[in-house]
Design an enzyme around this catalytic site. Structure first.
Site, PDB file in Angstrom:
ATOM      1  N   CYS A   1      36.664  45.627  49.938  1.00 29.13           N
ATOM      2  CA  CYS A   1      37.998  45.537  49.334  1.00 29.13           C
ATOM      3  C   CYS A   1      39.095  46.268  50.123  1.00 29.13           C
ATOM      4  O   CYS A   1      39.989  45.651  50.687  1.00 29.13           O
ATOM      5  CB  CYS A   1      37.947  46.055  47.912  1.00 29.13           C
ATOM      6  SG  CYS A   1      39.543  46.014  47.097  1.00 29.13           S
TER       7      CYS A   1
ATOM      8  N   ASP B   1      39.913  38.976  49.303  1.00 34.32           N
ATOM      9  CA  ASP B   1      39.662  40.137  50.166  1.00 34.32           C
ATOM     10  C   ASP B   1      38.294  40.088  50.828  1.00 34.32           C
ATOM     11  O   ASP B   1      38.127  40.442  51.989  1.00 34.32           O
ATOM     12  CB  ASP B   1      39.862  41.459  49.398  1.00 34.32           C
ATOM     13  CG  ASP B   1      38.989  41.588  48.157  1.00 34.32           C
ATOM     14  OD1 ASP B   1      38.368  40.579  47.742  1.00 34.32           O
ATOM     15  OD2 ASP B   1      38.917  42.697  47.604  1.00 34.32           O
TER      16      ASP B   1
ATOM     17  N   ASP C   1      40.113  38.948  44.147  1.00 34.72           N
ATOM     18  CA  ASP C   1      39.213  40.089  44.356  1.00 34.72           C
ATOM     19  C   ASP C   1      37.759  39.612  44.342  1.00 34.72           C
ATOM     20  O   ASP C   1      37.218  39.284  43.289  1.00 34.72           O
ATOM     21  CB  ASP C   1      39.469  41.110  43.229  1.00 34.72           C
ATOM     22  CG  ASP C   1      39.006  42.501  43.599  1.00 34.72           C
ATOM     23  OD1 ASP C   1      38.409  42.667  44.676  1.00 34.72           O
ATOM     24  OD2 ASP C   1      39.239  43.421  42.799  1.00 34.72           O
ATOM     25  N   ASP C   2      37.138  39.556  45.503  1.00 30.64           N
ATOM     26  CA  ASP C   2      35.728  39.131  45.621  1.00 30.64           C
ATOM     27  C   ASP C   2      35.561  37.629  45.390  1.00 30.64           C
ATOM     28  O   ASP C   2      34.547  37.189  44.827  1.00 30.64           O
ATOM     29  CB  ASP C   2      34.810  39.885  44.639  1.00 30.64           C
ATOM     30  CG  ASP C   2      34.669  41.362  44.934  1.00 30.64           C
ATOM     31  OD1 ASP C   2      35.339  41.861  45.853  1.00 30.64           O
ATOM     32  OD2 ASP C   2      33.860  42.014  44.252  1.00 30.64           O
TER      33      ASP C   2
END
Lengths: 467, 467
Positions: free
Chosen positions: A81, A265, A42-43
């Site tokens: 996201c 993502d 995530d990120d």
């Protein structure tokens, strides 16, 4: 529910596909099952040892790369996201599948009725499907997993996440499985990166702000160094969790039957990366390990897009591509360093939060990037977490002129068209769109971009005629 | 499904409410049941005989007004189909309920998870709920009707729609009913207004372009006269259908038990009306006929908003307002020409089509209107049907400077703030926002608007701080 007849047709399809593609893939051996573990960070940008970061410690992802193929030129189709996850799971650009922005809270973006994603398609073919961790796409029926795995200890507890994943993997039946692991690391928390949590038995890797190498797209300030150190710790935690999952696959004896993919993502949660179509926002890690590949530790220079992930998994599963999928399978590229015909990617960003309308369309070739900013009179909106970051607030409070090499003004106020020569200007600072010397190139990329928008049924095509 | 215990609690509630409110309302007699027929016109402005239009023939709506209360100052909270219907059916502004734009096709806006609208609330209280015609809000479960009535002969066949409505009404049981009639008239068709259809047994009322009185917000061009004549025919067809439904209510003997409401969703489908917060876009018909009102043919000057419709129906049904509803019941106002305390309305528009981002927030008092255009650097986007209209294409092709009294430039390029003195400038041409003489008033309406945004949890509040 699993239907035997569906499995049979899947198996038959799988055999047909294998017989057609086994030569192209130069498979070393036919796996007994065709399981899939898709891991999404995530990120997470290119902060990995195997991608050349000298400071970060990511031994598990480095191990995965050593056993598989590292795509050196992999690009998210959008740096947000929910939209990016929708691309990963449908093989469609988000302007096609309708996931224009974030799925949660007041944003409430939903993929279009009729959209069917990897878990749905695989379940229909007889797969057991499970998810542990972050989902963050809508509506639930378009991204439907049979099993939602519980894990105690909070979202950042990668140990319990890995335990849940192990349990799912170990419960393997005669049905193949598809497991999505959605880590919450290294996303920002309300403040910080969740590093204050207690995670019994987990390796804690800390970084000193003074050891961080600040990238050229961020300013070298105390806040940035502090936040990057925290961010790195969060990445290392996730990496530790990934290691536990790789162990589980190995220890259950399923490594020879399981395709493993690691992907992020969108880019790092810092100004100039996440939610932009600049390189730090979209140039991301993608590592694929297939039991069927012949070579290991491959660095593949193909320019690949996250629209290619769904076709890759469906190819692995021996399933036909549904209509409207934009990407193509990466499996034929896994053994190659420089496969031919992978030289362009596209990007499409419209929202992140629902209040953050800023439609952009992009084409990136080996040498150039062209961005069309469809609402460029608006100030570029920063995501709430980026706006509230120490990094950005420091810039605001001091009134800094620059955010890394880019001026703050250029970050917030963009021209309608941006054209960068990435061979000379990898940080995308010098916009060549207005330079008459590039008129022919500009005309060409405009045409390619529009053609792609038409091919992928972009609703924003209306802006060519109605304004 | 209907549960007897639920009905009982409804009936008890109804009795309690009646005993509490019968004095305030000066009800003539207590109805046996508390049925509701809510009729929604599609893109219908103030083109009704009873609202002073000398050309249009709307005998049925005029009859309804003669038997009930005509609200002379009723305002949609947004001039766009799905958002406005969501306001009508939830009593919340669309920035609260999440229906920011159109529900269908690529637009795919959905009200937020947890939103529950009139049909859901009434069904839970034991009502039989049905819909005939246009629905156009999402998700289905938030606007769930027990019966979806079929009608043959196409969307414009108001005769079969009325037959279906009659059948639903006549099938009345001991449960009260809530029927929504969503006409497709007088919305535009792909071309024209559906007047070429064959509607056996239906009165066809035609208008001559030369007889039309062109309103001040439209140019007096042949295309506009032609399209208005077609639009008027479509309105008269709908009016005919409304007459058949009023007949059905009367002939089934249920007039004394049935609250009837007629309302439109947004203003006429012409540039300067629909999708704007100018008067032609939001100042719309609202007629309420209650069996419990003492006076008939009332013209009520209260400034009322479509957020008041859900509270009105719930009040009629004797049900408590759910949390988060912004409006209040109109029942106490039905017998009054000038009830006190109804002197301000608000508006909130963000999208129509998903490509048409143009957030506006509005406050309108008896004398003034203030509009805050949050993305005013963008060109004001015209809805696809308006853009393609003969009226607009005529303006474009000739390069006309004006669209009615407003310049084309002013229509498309708006200042951040608009302030109009409606007592002197009912057509909203002279923006006073920059006039120092109005500085105190401007400060006041800014404050009121922001306070309302806070009260109604507007996500776009973020624009006060983040930009």
């Amino acid at each position: 529910m699993f239907h035997k007849s569906t499995l049979r047709s899947y198996v038959i399809l799988g055999v047909i596909l294998a017989s057609h593609t086994v030569v192209g893939r130069a498979a070393s051996s036919a796996p007994a099952a065709r399981n899939v573990v898709l891991i999404i960070g995530d990120d997470h940008g290119l902060q990995l040892g195997c991608y050349g970061d000298a400071v970060i410690k990511t031994p598990s992802l480095d191990r995965l790369a050593a056993q598989g193929t590292r795509f050196a030129n992999a690009f998210a189709a959008v740096s947000s996201c929910s939209p990016s996850r929708s691309v990963i799971l449908t093989g469609q650009f988000n302007h096609t599948n309708g996931q224009y922005g974030l799925a949660h809270a007041a944003h409430n973006f939903n993929s279009l009725p009729g959209v069917r994603s990897l878990p749905n398609l695989l379940a229909e073919a007889g797969y057991r499907t499970g998810i542990v961790g972050k989902h963050h796409v809508n509506p639930p029926e378009a991204y439907a997993f049979e099993e939602q795995l519980c894990y105690p200890g909070g979202q950042r507890n990668v140990a319990t996440m890995a335990q849940a994943a192990r349990k799912f993997i170990a419960a393997s039946t005669d049905r193949p499985f598809f497991l999505l692991v959605g880590f919450h690391d290294p996303h920002r928390d309300k403040t910080g990166f969740g590093n204050d949590g207690k995670f019994p038995g987990l390796l804690k890797v800390e970084y000193k702000p003074e050891d961080i190498q600040v990238p050229p797209w961020l300013p070298d300030t105390p806040e940035v160094r502090h936040e990057l150190a925290e961010y790195y710790e969060s990445i290392s935690r996730m990496d530790h969790g990934i290691g536990l999952i790789l162990d589980a696959i190995q220890q259950t004896g399923l490594e020879k039957d399981t395709l493993v993919i690691y992907v992020s993502d969108n880019g790092p949660p810092f100004p100039g990366a996440k939610t932009t179509l600049y390189e730090p926002g979209i140039h991301l890690p993608l590592i694929v390990r297939s039991p069927a590949q012949n070579r290991r530790s491959v660095t593949c220079q193909a320019m690949v897009s996250f629209v290619d992930i769904t076709p890759t998994v469906l190819d692995w599963a021996g399933l036909a591509l549904p209509k409207g999928v934009a990407g193509r399978s990466l499996l034929p590229a896994l053994d190659q360093n420089n496969p031919a015909g992978w030289d362009v990617v596209y990007g499409s960003h419209t929202f992140h939060e629902v209040t953050m309308y800023y439609p952009m369309r992009m084409i990136r070739t080996r040498t150039h990037k062209y961005i069309l900013n469809l609402a460029n009179c608006l100030e570029y909106p920063l995501a709430s977490d980026l706006w509230g970051s120490e990094a950005w607030q420091g810039i605001l409070h001091r009134g800094d002129a620059r955010c890394g090499q880019r001026t703050v003004n250029a970050l917030l106020h963009r021209p309608r068209e941006e054209l960068y020569d990435l061979t000379k200007d990898p940080n995308e600072i010098h916009n060549l769109a207005a330079d008459p010397a590039n008129a022919a190139l500009l005309e060409q990329v405009r045409g390619q971009l529009k053609q792609w928008q038409e091919n992928t049924r972009d609703p924003w095509l209306i802006k060519y005629t109605h304004e």
